[in-house]
Motif scaffolding. Structure first.
Motif, PDB file in Angstrom:
ATOM      1  N   UNK A  71     103.981 141.407  18.527  1.00  0.00           N
ATOM      2  CA  UNK A  71     104.498 141.017  17.225  1.00  0.00           C
ATOM      3  C   UNK A  71     104.404 139.509  17.054  1.00  0.00           C
ATOM      4  N   UNK A  72     103.842 139.078  15.946  1.00  0.00           N
ATOM      5  CA  UNK A  72     103.675 137.641  15.694  1.00  0.00           C
ATOM      6  C   UNK A  72     105.018 136.922  15.655  1.00  0.00           C
ATOM      7  N   UNK A  73     105.974 137.502  14.955  1.00  0.00           N
ATOM      8  CA  UNK A  73     107.324 136.946  14.899  1.00  0.00           C
ATOM      9  C   UNK A  73     108.279 138.019  15.387  1.00  0.00           C
ATOM     10  N   UNK A  74     108.524 138.065  16.700  1.00  0.00           N
ATOM     11  CA  UNK A  74     109.389 139.129  17.231  1.00  0.00           C
ATOM     12  C   UNK A  74     110.825 138.968  16.763  1.00  0.00           C
ATOM     13  N   UNK A  75     111.526 140.097  16.738  1.00  0.00           N
ATOM     14  CA  UNK A  75     112.918 140.076  16.279  1.00  0.00           C
ATOM     15  C   UNK A  75     113.830 139.304  17.213  1.00  0.00           C
ATOM     16  N   UNK A 134     110.368 151.678  21.705  1.00  0.00           N
ATOM     17  CA  UNK A 134     109.203 150.858  22.037  1.00  0.00           C
ATOM     18  C   UNK A 134     109.402 149.443  21.500  1.00  0.00           C
ATOM     19  N   UNK A 135     109.270 148.469  22.391  1.00  0.00           N
ATOM     20  CA  UNK A 135     109.332 147.056  22.022  1.00  0.00           C
ATOM     21  C   UNK A 135     107.899 146.544  22.027  1.00  0.00           C
ATOM     22  N   UNK A 188     105.340 147.423  25.210  1.00  0.00           N
ATOM     23  CA  UNK A 188     103.935 147.798  25.075  1.00  0.00           C
ATOM     24  C   UNK A 188     103.192 146.855  24.143  1.00  0.00           C
ATOM     25  N   UNK A 189     101.865 146.897  24.277  1.00  0.00           N
ATOM     26  CA  UNK A 189     100.966 146.258  23.338  1.00  0.00           C
ATOM     27  C   UNK A 189     100.045 147.359  22.815  1.00  0.00           C
ATOM     28  N   UNK A 190      99.018 146.996  22.066  1.00  0.00           N
ATOM     29  CA  UNK A 190      98.118 148.002  21.503  1.00  0.00           C
ATOM     30  C   UNK A 190      97.440 148.811  22.602  1.00  0.00           C
ATOM     31  N   UNK A 191      97.017 148.153  23.670  1.00  0.00           N
ATOM     32  CA  UNK A 191      96.351 148.853  24.770  1.00  0.00           C
ATOM     33  C   UNK A 191      97.295 149.860  25.417  1.00  0.00           C
ATOM     34  N   UNK A 192      98.534 149.479  25.596  1.00  0.00           N
ATOM     35  CA  UNK A 192      99.517 150.377  26.196  1.00  0.00           C
ATOM     36  C   UNK A 192      99.829 151.568  25.318  1.00  0.00           C
ATOM     37  N   UNK A 193     100.013 151.319  24.032  1.00  0.00           N
ATOM     38  CA  UNK A 193     100.296 152.424  23.110  1.00  0.00           C
ATOM     39  C   UNK A 193      99.115 153.393  23.049  1.00  0.00           C
ATOM     40  N   UNK A 194      97.899 152.860  23.046  1.00  0.00           N
ATOM     41  CA  UNK A 194      96.707 153.715  23.000  1.00  0.00           C
ATOM     42  C   UNK A 194      96.579 154.533  24.281  1.00  0.00           C
TER      43      UNK A 194
END
Length: 140
Positions: A100-104, A95-96, A77-83
């Motif tokens: 994220x600027x620096x993903x794990x 939730x992935x 998800x991104x912000x739009x998806x979570x909203x």
């Protein structure tokens, strides 16, 4: 570039495999149309999962119905998806975050996951698409 797209998808695929994605397992993806969406779809397929696309523009009730029916344990998800889904729908999901600027997974291999090692064949599920159905209830 296509090479960078493939590398990012491979890194995310390795992360998804580490999270337990297996062949035929539905993995939901609810993001705005973007490069991240393409990376996510490719990564799900490379990990062996079956992508379940959820459009953030859909009504919340329809999204919840599809999530309940398909029962994916994982959501990209991104912000739009979570909203669009709301906090309650995210409680039972891993939730992935694709924003994220620096993903794990940034330091994971850029090489393709080995489909044979994953047990993937052409007979495995690639995606789950829902239609409106003749009753008005979405059907996968």
């Amino acid at each position: 570039s296509y090479g960078e797209l493939n590398a990012r998808a491979n890194q995310l695929a390795h992360h998804l495999i580490g999270l337990g994605v297996t062949p035929d397992q539905p993995v939901a993806i609810c993001v705005a149309r973007s490069v991240a969406m393409v990376v996510g779809l490719l990564a799900i397929l490379k990990a062996g999962g079956a992508y379940l696309p959820l459009d953030p523009a859909y009504p919340s009730a329809r999204l919840h119905q599809m999530l309940e029916d398909a029962a994916p344990p994982l959501l990209l998800a991104d912000a739009a998806g979570r909203a669009a889904l709301g906090a309650d729908a995210l409680l039972d999901l891993t939730v992935v975050d694709l924003e994220t600027a620096t993903p794990e997974w940034a330091n994971l291999p850029v090489s393709d996951p080995d489909p044979r090692a994953l047990g993937l064949t052409s007979r495995h599920l690639a995606y789950v698409i829902y239609t409106s159905g003749s009753t008005g209830t979405p059907k996968g």
